[in-house]
Design a protein around this motif. Sequence first.
Motif, PDB file in Angstrom:
ATOM      1  N   LEU A   1       1.524  -9.089  -3.252  1.00  0.00           N
ATOM      2  CA  LEU A   1       1.671  -8.077  -2.145  1.00  0.00           C
ATOM      3  C   LEU A   1       2.043  -8.875  -0.809  1.00  0.00           C
ATOM      4  O   LEU A   1       2.539  -8.534   0.261  1.00  0.00           O
ATOM      5  N   ARG A   2       0.875  -9.882  -0.544  1.00  0.00           N
ATOM      6  CA  ARG A   2       0.768 -10.409   0.704  1.00  0.00           C
ATOM      7  C   ARG A   2       1.871 -11.410   0.977  1.00  0.00           C
ATOM      8  O   ARG A   2       2.106 -12.010   2.021  1.00  0.00           O
ATOM      9  N   GLU A   3       2.539 -12.092  -0.147  1.00  0.00           N
ATOM     10  CA  GLU A   3       3.629 -13.210  -0.151  1.00  0.00           C
ATOM     11  C   GLU A   3       4.946 -12.445   0.362  1.00  0.00           C
ATOM     12  O   GLU A   3       5.670 -13.045   1.081  1.00  0.00           O
ATOM     13  N   LYS A   4       5.281 -11.358  -0.149  1.00  0.00           N
ATOM     14  CA  LYS A   4       6.545 -10.623   0.327  1.00  0.00           C
ATOM     15  C   LYS A   4       6.576  -8.943   0.510  1.00  0.00           C
ATOM     16  O   LYS A   4       5.894  -8.610  -0.188  1.00  0.00           O
ATOM     17  N   PRO A   5       7.348  -8.798   1.198  1.00  0.00           N
ATOM     18  CA  PRO A   5       7.473  -7.321   1.316  1.00  0.00           C
ATOM     19  C   PRO A   5       7.895  -6.526   0.043  1.00  0.00           C
ATOM     20  O   PRO A   5       8.658  -6.710  -0.576  1.00  0.00           O
ATOM     21  N   SER A   6       6.831  -5.620  -0.604  1.00  0.00           N
ATOM     22  CA  SER A   6       7.171  -4.778  -1.771  1.00  0.00           C
ATOM     23  C   SER A   6       6.107  -3.671  -1.511  1.00  0.00           C
ATOM     24  O   SER A   6       5.086  -3.497  -1.002  1.00  0.00           O
ATOM     25  N   GLY A   7       6.372  -2.925  -2.689  1.00  0.00           N
ATOM     26  CA  GLY A   7       5.300  -1.683  -2.783  1.00  0.00           C
ATOM     27  C   GLY A   7       5.692  -0.552  -2.064  1.00  0.00           C
ATOM     28  O   GLY A   7       7.087  -0.246  -1.489  1.00  0.00           O
ATOM     29  N   HIS A   8       4.893   0.505  -1.801  1.00  0.00           N
ATOM     30  CA  HIS A   8       5.189   1.851  -1.394  1.00  0.00           C
ATOM     31  C   HIS A   8       4.745   1.603   0.014  1.00  0.00           C
ATOM     32  O   HIS A   8       3.831   1.522   0.558  1.00  0.00           O
ATOM     33  N   VAL A   9       5.681   2.102   1.066  1.00  0.00           N
ATOM     34  CA  VAL A   9       5.405   2.395   2.438  1.00  0.00           C
ATOM     35  C   VAL A   9       5.438   3.665   2.901  1.00  0.00           C
ATOM     36  O   VAL A   9       6.862   4.505   2.751  1.00  0.00           O
ATOM     37  N   ARG A  10       4.529   4.689   3.687  1.00  0.00           N
ATOM     38  CA  ARG A  10       4.711   5.984   3.944  1.00  0.00           C
ATOM     39  C   ARG A  10       5.309   5.881   5.550  1.00  0.00           C
ATOM     40  O   ARG A  10       4.199   5.335   6.135  1.00  0.00           O
ATOM     41  N   VAL A  11       6.116   6.568   6.034  1.00  0.00           N
ATOM     42  CA  VAL A  11       6.408   6.513   7.325  1.00  0.00           C
ATOM     43  C   VAL A  11       6.645   8.025   7.708  1.00  0.00           C
ATOM     44  O   VAL A  11       7.415   8.808   6.974  1.00  0.00           O
ATOM     45  N   SER A  12       6.144   8.477   8.928  1.00  0.00           N
ATOM     46  CA  SER A  12       6.334   9.779   9.371  1.00  0.00           C
ATOM     47  C   SER A  12       6.998   9.648  10.819  1.00  0.00           C
ATOM     48  O   SER A  12       7.082   8.648  11.333  1.00  0.00           O
ATOM     49  N   GLY A  13       7.842  10.681  10.889  1.00  0.00           N
ATOM     50  CA  GLY A  13       8.439  10.775  12.388  1.00  0.00           C
ATOM     51  C   GLY A  13       8.961  12.063  12.673  1.00  0.00           C
ATOM     52  O   GLY A  13       8.977  13.155  11.851  1.00  0.00           O
ATOM     53  N   ARG A  14       8.927  12.140  14.190  1.00  0.00           N
ATOM     54  CA  ARG A  14       9.398  13.550  14.727  1.00  0.00           C
ATOM     55  C   ARG A  14      10.711  13.830  13.950  1.00  0.00           C
ATOM     56  O   ARG A  14      11.454  12.932  13.702  1.00  0.00           O
ATOM     57  N   THR A  15      10.763  15.116  13.666  1.00  0.00           N
ATOM     58  CA  THR A  15      11.902  15.613  12.693  1.00  0.00           C
ATOM     59  C   THR A  15      13.216  15.155  13.349  1.00  0.00           C
ATOM     60  O   THR A  15      13.978  14.474  12.835  1.00  0.00           O
ATOM     61  N   LEU A  16      13.596  15.258  14.556  1.00  0.00           N
ATOM     62  CA  LEU A  16      14.823  14.934  15.099  1.00  0.00           C
ATOM     63  C   LEU A  16      15.114  13.379  15.067  1.00  0.00           C
ATOM     64  O   LEU A  16      16.044  12.925  14.466  1.00  0.00           O
ATOM     65  N   ILE A  17      13.936  12.700  15.415  1.00  0.00           N
ATOM     66  CA  ILE A  17      13.788  11.163  14.923  1.00  0.00           C
ATOM     67  C   ILE A  17      14.240  10.865  13.829  1.00  0.00           C
ATOM     68  O   ILE A  17      15.161   9.964  13.438  1.00  0.00           O
ATOM     69  N   ALA A  18      13.617  11.352  12.853  1.00  0.00           N
ATOM     70  CA  ALA A  18      13.659  11.280  11.508  1.00  0.00           C
ATOM     71  C   ALA A  18      15.065  11.281  10.763  1.00  0.00           C
ATOM     72  O   ALA A  18      15.762  10.731  10.125  1.00  0.00           O
ATOM     73  N   GLN A  19      15.628  12.537  11.283  1.00  0.00           N
ATOM     74  CA  GLN A  19      17.061  12.980  10.953  1.00  0.00           C
ATOM     75  C   GLN A  19      18.136  12.001  11.239  1.00  0.00           C
ATOM     76  O   GLN A  19      19.019  11.656  10.524  1.00  0.00           O
ATOM     77  N   TYR A  20      18.048  11.792  12.685  1.00  0.00           N
ATOM     78  CA  TYR A  20      19.235  11.059  13.316  1.00  0.00           C
ATOM     79  C   TYR A  20      19.096   9.507  13.185  1.00  0.00           C
ATOM     80  O   TYR A  20      20.142   8.804  13.209  1.00  0.00           O
ATOM     81  N   TYR A  21      17.629   9.119  13.316  1.00  0.00           N
ATOM     82  CA  TYR A  21      17.550   7.681  13.461  1.00  0.00           C
ATOM     83  C   TYR A  21      16.806   6.859  12.537  1.00  0.00           C
ATOM     84  O   TYR A  21      17.223   5.823  11.966  1.00  0.00           O
ATOM     85  N   LEU A  22      15.815   7.311  12.109  1.00  0.00           N
ATOM     86  CA  LEU A  22      14.751   6.793  11.128  1.00  0.00           C
ATOM     87  C   LEU A  22      15.570   6.735   9.647  1.00  0.00           C
ATOM     88  O   LEU A  22      15.647   5.533   9.214  1.00  0.00           O
ATOM     89  N   SER A  23      16.503   7.826   9.318  1.00  0.00           N
ATOM     90  CA  SER A  23      17.126   7.729   8.220  1.00  0.00           C
ATOM     91  C   SER A  23      18.143   6.648   7.779  1.00  0.00           C
ATOM     92  O   SER A  23      18.048   5.879   6.926  1.00  0.00           O
ATOM     93  N   VAL A  24      18.633   6.358   9.044  1.00  0.00           N
ATOM     94  CA  VAL A  24      19.904   5.393   9.165  1.00  0.00           C
ATOM     95  C   VAL A  24      19.112   3.998   8.928  1.00  0.00           C
ATOM     96  O   VAL A  24      19.444   3.007   8.242  1.00  0.00           O
ATOM     97  N   THR A  25      18.075   3.788   9.980  1.00  0.00           N
ATOM     98  CA  THR A  25      17.435   2.444   9.989  1.00  0.00           C
ATOM     99  C   THR A  25      16.986   1.938   8.808  1.00  0.00           C
ATOM    100  O   THR A  25      16.633   0.778   8.304  1.00  0.00           O
ATOM    101  N   LEU A  26      16.088   3.061   8.181  1.00  0.00           N
ATOM    102  CA  LEU A  26      15.152   2.643   6.855  1.00  0.00           C
ATOM    103  C   LEU A  26      16.370   2.586   5.973  1.00  0.00           C
ATOM    104  O   LEU A  26      15.832   1.735   4.970  1.00  0.00           O
TER     105      LEU A  26
END
Length: 311
Positions: free
Chosen positions: A85-110
Amino acid sequence: MDYNDLFYFTIIVDEQGFGAAERRLGVSKSTLSRRIAALEKQIGVNLLHRNSRRLALTRAGMQFFEHCKTIERDIRDAVLSLAALREKPSGHVRVSGRTLIAQYYLSVTLAKFIAQNPEVRVELVATDSDLHPVEARIDVAVTTRPIKALPQDVIVRRLVEDVYVPVASPAYIKRCGQPRTPEELERFQTIGEGGDAAGRPQAWELSSADGQRHMARHEPAFLCNDLRARYHAAVHGAGIALLPSGFLRDAFNLGWLQPVLPDWRGPTETVYAIFPSSKGMLPSVRALLDYLGDNLPQAMGLGRSLPGRAA
């Protein structure tokens, strides 16, 4: 039970004697003998046949040894999995975001982040509640809360700044015209905040590029505590609204809205990433933080991200 004794027992059997185990572990034969005796007493069976010439397992010892070897392999595999896990990105990551940011920006970026890091699984929690990253088991929280209101036991990274601007639909401007100065704003229909602000005189704090400031007082014709509702009301000609510029890129491109008082702007809002600690941070979380810093401003149609990466 002292689980070190299971480890000692496994090494003694692997090395076929206390003397060899002493050389491998750096623990004296007398200590090893005492620990095995204590283990046998605790589990209630003899594990080893002892004499001066050789060491042999009892029937119970043979069965117990196989289980101890399984435990040793599981621990070794667990350590190796953490190293991976420390060598390369892998596994489960939990992200929270304000609803507006999550809907319009984070969903696309993620979505783009996952495409580049296929071994990472991202869970996005869209909420307008104030989640504490540690208590809510959130790896990265994206928020616009004022910096002074953030929990003291988290690390803060500024991602991007957004500025509020006055806008209206072309249909409204054609029908009612538009103000030439902030002082004229009170003569036009406006869209304001609801909730606690409803029923009270409202004012927008505006500033110009040359440093002038003005509190533009107005009495809204439409009020709502939801920014998306104010946006749609503006698009459909309810009046002039003060909205974040990052939210307006498509509306400008499609001709749904246009700036009003283009030489004036409203307050600036900072988007933050907050996370529990950078010490021992997994590569997946670190990679996500850096990706958000580099790509969220573009998703919001804003300038480059602010300086500073996760430590």
